[in-house]
Scaffold this active site. Structure first.
Site, PDB file in Angstrom:
ATOM      1  N   ASP A  65     108.447  48.764  90.831  1.00 15.77           N
ATOM      2  CA  ASP A  65     109.360  48.066  91.729  1.00 15.77           C
ATOM      3  C   ASP A  65     110.035  46.980  90.898  1.00 15.77           C
ATOM      4  OD1 ASP A  65     110.582  46.291  93.528  1.00 15.77           O
ATOM      5  OD2 ASP A  65     109.293  47.020  95.149  1.00 15.77           O
ATOM      6  N   ASP A  78     120.201  59.832  92.090  1.00 17.14           N
ATOM      7  CA  ASP A  78     121.297  60.809  92.002  1.00 17.14           C
ATOM      8  C   ASP A  78     122.034  60.718  90.658  1.00 17.14           C
ATOM      9  OD1 ASP A  78     123.361  62.587  93.349  1.00 17.14           O
ATOM     10  OD2 ASP A  78     124.600  60.853  92.840  1.00 17.14           O
ATOM     11  N   LYS A  85     136.399  60.036  79.054  1.00 19.94           N
ATOM     12  CA  LYS A  85     137.144  61.301  79.185  1.00 19.94           C
ATOM     13  C   LYS A  85     137.976  61.533  77.930  1.00 19.94           C
ATOM     14  CE  LYS A  85     137.035  61.341  84.178  1.00 19.94           C
ATOM     15  NZ  LYS A  85     136.031  62.379  84.392  1.00 19.94           N
ATOM     16  N   ASP A 108     132.431  52.735  82.047  1.00 22.27           N
ATOM     17  CA  ASP A 108     133.565  53.149  82.864  1.00 22.27           C
ATOM     18  C   ASP A 108     133.777  54.592  82.442  1.00 22.27           C
ATOM     19  OD1 ASP A 108     136.112  53.859  83.788  1.00 22.27           O
ATOM     20  OD2 ASP A 108     136.673  51.753  83.937  1.00 22.27           O
ATOM     21  N   HIS A 109     133.326  55.532  83.257  1.00 22.11           N
ATOM     22  CA  HIS A 109     133.269  56.909  82.753  1.00 22.11           C
ATOM     23  C   HIS A 109     134.661  57.478  82.455  1.00 22.11           C
ATOM     24  CE1 HIS A 109     133.655  57.776  87.045  1.00 22.11           C
ATOM     25  NE2 HIS A 109     134.191  58.921  86.678  1.00 22.11           N
ATOM     26  N   GLY A 137     115.819  53.490  88.101  1.00 17.59           N
ATOM     27  CA  GLY A 137     116.445  54.409  89.060  1.00 17.59           C
ATOM     28  C   GLY A 137     116.359  55.836  88.540  1.00 17.59           C
ATOM     29  N   HIS A 157     138.777  51.616  86.625  1.00 17.77           N
ATOM     30  CA  HIS A 157     139.339  52.786  85.932  1.00 17.77           C
ATOM     31  C   HIS A 157     140.842  52.654  85.685  1.00 17.77           C
ATOM     32  CE1 HIS A 157     135.460  54.225  86.945  1.00 17.77           C
ATOM     33  NE2 HIS A 157     135.729  54.532  88.194  1.00 17.77           N
TER      34      HIS A 157
HETATM   35  N1  LIG Z   1     125.727  58.565  91.869  1.00 19.17           N
HETATM   36  C1  LIG Z   1     126.833  58.436  91.172  1.00 19.17           C
HETATM   37  O1  LIG Z   1     127.576  59.374  90.907  1.00 19.17           O
HETATM   38  C2  LIG Z   1     127.244  57.071  90.647  1.00 19.17           C
HETATM   39  C3  LIG Z   1     128.481  56.960  89.987  1.00 19.17           C
HETATM   40  C4  LIG Z   1     128.858  55.725  89.461  1.00 19.17           C
HETATM   41  C5  LIG Z   1     128.011  54.642  89.599  1.00 19.17           C
HETATM   42  N2  LIG Z   1     126.829  54.774  90.258  1.00 19.17           N
HETATM   43  C6  LIG Z   1     125.963  53.597  90.348  1.00 19.17           C
HETATM   44  O2  LIG Z   1     124.679  53.939  89.826  1.00 19.17           O
HETATM   45  C7  LIG Z   1     123.658  53.261  90.524  1.00 19.17           C
HETATM   46  C8  LIG Z   1     122.659  54.266  91.105  1.00 19.17           C
HETATM   47  O3  LIG Z   1     123.322  55.114  92.031  1.00 19.17           O
HETATM   48  P1  LIG Z   1     122.646  56.444  92.610  1.00 19.17           P
HETATM   49  O4  LIG Z   1     123.746  57.165  93.298  1.00 19.17           O
HETATM   50  O5  LIG Z   1     121.870  57.149  91.578  1.00 19.17           O
HETATM   51  O6  LIG Z   1     121.650  55.838  93.716  1.00 19.17           O
HETATM   52  P2  LIG Z   1     120.316  56.507  94.321  1.00 19.17           P
HETATM   53  O7  LIG Z   1     120.366  57.979  94.261  1.00 19.17           O
HETATM   54  O8  LIG Z   1     120.117  55.831  95.627  1.00 19.17           O
HETATM   55  O9  LIG Z   1     119.178  56.023  93.311  1.00 19.17           O
HETATM   56  C9  LIG Z   1     118.668  54.716  93.322  1.00 19.17           C
HETATM   57  C10 LIG Z   1     117.400  54.688  92.500  1.00 19.17           C
HETATM   58  O10 LIG Z   1     116.872  53.358  92.520  1.00 19.17           O
HETATM   59  C11 LIG Z   1     115.483  53.433  92.848  1.00 19.17           C
HETATM   60  N3  LIG Z   1     115.120  52.164  93.510  1.00 19.17           N
HETATM   61  C12 LIG Z   1     115.590  51.685  94.697  1.00 19.17           C
HETATM   62  N4  LIG Z   1     115.023  50.501  94.962  1.00 19.17           N
HETATM   63  C13 LIG Z   1     114.190  50.223  93.937  1.00 19.17           C
HETATM   64  C14 LIG Z   1     113.325  49.132  93.622  1.00 19.17           C
HETATM   65  N5  LIG Z   1     113.179  48.056  94.426  1.00 19.17           N
HETATM   66  N6  LIG Z   1     112.614  49.176  92.471  1.00 19.17           N
HETATM   67  C15 LIG Z   1     112.727  50.247  91.638  1.00 19.17           C
HETATM   68  N7  LIG Z   1     113.534  51.296  91.869  1.00 19.17           N
HETATM   69  C16 LIG Z   1     114.254  51.279  93.002  1.00 19.17           C
HETATM   70  C17 LIG Z   1     115.367  54.657  93.732  1.00 19.17           C
HETATM   71  O11 LIG Z   1     114.077  55.210  93.781  1.00 19.17           O
HETATM   72  P3  LIG Z   1     112.941  54.690  94.813  1.00 19.17           P
HETATM   73  O12 LIG Z   1     113.553  54.708  96.165  1.00 19.17           O
HETATM   74  O13 LIG Z   1     111.815  55.658  94.632  1.00 19.17           O
HETATM   75  O14 LIG Z   1     112.556  53.320  94.357  1.00 19.17           O
HETATM   76  C18 LIG Z   1     116.303  55.611  92.981  1.00 19.17           C
HETATM   77  O15 LIG Z   1     115.673  56.157  91.847  1.00 19.17           O
HETATM   78  C19 LIG Z   1     124.395  52.404  91.548  1.00 19.17           C
HETATM   79  O16 LIG Z   1     124.657  51.154  90.983  1.00 19.17           O
HETATM   80  C20 LIG Z   1     125.698  53.137  91.765  1.00 19.17           C
HETATM   81  O17 LIG Z   1     126.720  52.267  92.212  1.00 19.17           O
HETATM   82  C21 LIG Z   1     126.432  55.960  90.774  1.00 19.17           C
END
Ligand SMILES: NC(=O)c1ccc[n+]([C@@H]2O[C@H](COP(=O)([O-])OP(=O)(O)OC[C@H]3O[C@@H](n4cnc5c(N)ncnc54)[C@H](OP(=O)(O)O)[C@@H]3O)[C@@H](O)[C@H]2O)c1
Length: 479
Positions: A86, A17, A182, A177-178, A13, A240
């Site tokens: 993938d 984001d 803290k 667990d961020h 990933g 949390h």
């Molecule tokens: N964003 C936050 O602040 C945050 C906070 C706490 C926890 N999380 C957790 O962190 C994880 C990621 O969240 P995110 O917000 O970063 O999501 P995101 O922005 O949607 O990123 C998802 C990533 O996964 C890749 N991806 C999707 N399907 C894929 C596949 N089949 N094979 C390989 N790569 C694939 C996407 O790129 P492609 O589409 O190019 O494949 C992208 O790089 C989640 O579990 C979320 O619950 C996020």
């Protein structure tokens, strides 16, 4: 100067984001501190077809808010490599293995690997299983970092854990667990150990009640789709809030190391007082925000990607109790919600009159502010403890507990590189937290709530205050 660490990070990933908002800035912080220097590489993977150069450009862009030293940022970005991948395709792991081995040699990383799941939870098991079947693990260390959510229920968390542990042992799994990253949460144990009166005061003899609040002023913003599958109970309480309660309620650990801390935490989660479905209505309150008083802020049900009849809760308040000699009879009131009047993460410890016998004045409340105040601090009766003339509870000087005010992800990344699980969630703690929260979830899922039931920019539904009033208590932070 901190010692340099060596590792290849594989970020699943890497185009997403979380990677750009949290992981790359955290790694850059470590680079600036000399913890990452020459002997590290980062492989970002995702399906989209990016070149190394394009990827490096996105990494540098993610740092522009925190630095303007172009030369340093470019030198940092040279350690980044992109692999189109993938996660469901076995062949892609073979290419990934080759690239990681090449970078091991090029950067002399001692074959240390950190696998970071910055990807949708449904892929966590698949990735771990492929790491095993395609033989990616090396003779160096192999650490798996996993983001929340860890399951959607007790059963699904067990299933996920089962699939991870086919490849990684418990001491190789770092469940993020961020909040545990803290500063103030991390320092709580150290402050307890340094301050004997404070430590001696933390029990049912002297504490009337403990309150933990994690509030946000924002609504769901653009995360309605995600929120519809989560709700506050899963998103904030199960992880949390439970972990923060654990840090307050645990016994004094024998040492300040991961094993000793998790030993006492394990005990505290095992001593959660059983909750019956009938007690859910008595002890827990759920809410969903409506518009604000002016009608300018949308109700949750009007947010993008949210069902117009959604029953998802955006607010939870509850009373958690322990069946232990130390805490039996002391309510731990918890509360988390969106669209509350301010963003605040705080712990309030309210003392009773008996606390006077250990020198704590009547009506004392110790408040530990976790955020958003810069660096966070402790209040005694609402006043910064340094100015409060509170001569019995003495906390260490601020400099003692804030040696480096690091951002949570940065500090947790250092722990991962050090192989230190002290600030990560262990499976047995998580299991007990899920068992507890599942009772609430199942009860709520069996009934239709009367939503929306609180106006935006308020402290949640009235029932949240009534919950404490029934016990003769009230919220310390009441706006
Ligand atoms: N964003 C936050 O602040 C945050 C906070 C706490 C926890 N999380 C957790 O962190 C994880 C990621 O969240 P995110 O917000 O970063 O999501 P995101 O922005 O949607 O990123 C998802 C990533 O996964 C890749 N991806 C999707 N399907 C894929 C596949 N089949 N094979 C390989 N790569 C694939 C996407 O790129 P492609 O589409 O190019 O494949 C992208 O790089 C989640 O579990 C979320 O619950 C996020």
């Amino acid at each position: 100067m901190a010692a340099e660490k060596k590792a290849v990070f594989i970020i699943f990933g890497g185009s997403g984001d979380l990677a750009h908002r949290k992981l790359y800035p955290a790694l850059y912080g470590l680079y600036k501190a000399g913890i990452l220097k020459e002997h590290f590489a980062v492989i970002g993977t995702a399906r989209r077809a990016w070149s190394d150069n394009y990827y490096r450009g996105t990494v540098v862009t993610s740092l522009l808010d925190i630095d303007d030293d172009q030369e340093k940022m470019q030198a940092f970005a040279k350690h980044f490599f992109y692999q189109s991948h993938d996660v469901t395709d076995s062949d892609h792991y073979i290419a990934l293995k080759k690239l990681a081995s090449k970078l091991d040699d090029q950067f002399e990383t001692d074959q240390n690997r950190i696998y970071y799941m910055a990807i949708a939870p449904r892929f966590f098991g698949t990735v771990a299983e492929h790491i095993n079947s395609e033989g990616l693990k090396t003779s160096g260390y192999n650490r798996l970092v996993i983001e929340k959510p860890f399951g959607r229920s007790y059963d699904s968390a067990c299933e996920l854990n089962g699939s991870l542990t086919k490849t990684f042992s418990e001491n190789e799994i770092y469940r993020m667990d961020h909040y545990l990253g803290k500063q103030m949460v991390q320092q709580l144990t150290r402050i307890r150990l340094k301050n004997k009166t404070f430590e001696k005061s933390l029990n049912n003899k002297y504490v009337s009640n403990v309150q933990v609040t994690l509030s946000e002023s924002l609504g769901v913003e653009d995360r309605g789709g995600y929120y519809e599958t989560a709700g506050v109970l899963r998103d904030m309480i199960q992880n949390h809030i439970m972990q923060i309660i654990g840090a307050v309620a645990m016994d004094e650990p024998a040492k300040l190391d991961s094993e000793s801390i998790h030993e006492v935490k394990r005990e505290v989660f095992a001593s959660l007082k059983d909750l019956t479905p009938d007690e859910v209505d008595k002890n827990f309150v759920r809410g969903q925000y409506g518009e604000d008083i002016t009608g300018k802020q949308k109700a949750y049900r009007d947010e993008d990607n949210v069902d117009a009849n959604s029953d998802i809760e955006t607010f939870v308040a509850g009373k958690v109790e322990f069946d232990s000699e130390r805490w039996g009879g002391v309510p731990f009131y918890v509360r988390s919600g969106k669209r509350m009047p301010a963003k605040s993460s705080r712990i309030d410890i309210v003392y009773n009159d008996a606390a006077e016998e250990i020198g704590i004045r009547p009506n004392t409340t110790v408040t530990i502010l976790i955020e958003p105040e810069d660096g966070s601090y402790i209040l005694v009766n609402g006043i910064d403890y340094l100015e409060s003339n509170q001569d019995i509870i003495k906390f260490p000087e601020k400099e003692d507990y804030f040696d480096h005010a690091r951002e949570a992800y940065e500090s947790l990344m250092i722990d991962i590189l050090d192989g230190n699980q002290i600030h990560f969630t262990m499976w047995d703690e998580l299991q007990n937290a899920w068992k507890y929260v599942d009772i609430i979830r199942q009860k709520w899922d069996s009934e239709t709530p009367d939503f929306p039931n609180y106006e935006s920019n308020t402290m949640g539904p009235d029932a949240a205050s009534e919950l404490l009033e029934k016990d003769g208590n009230s919220w310390v932070w009441a706006d």
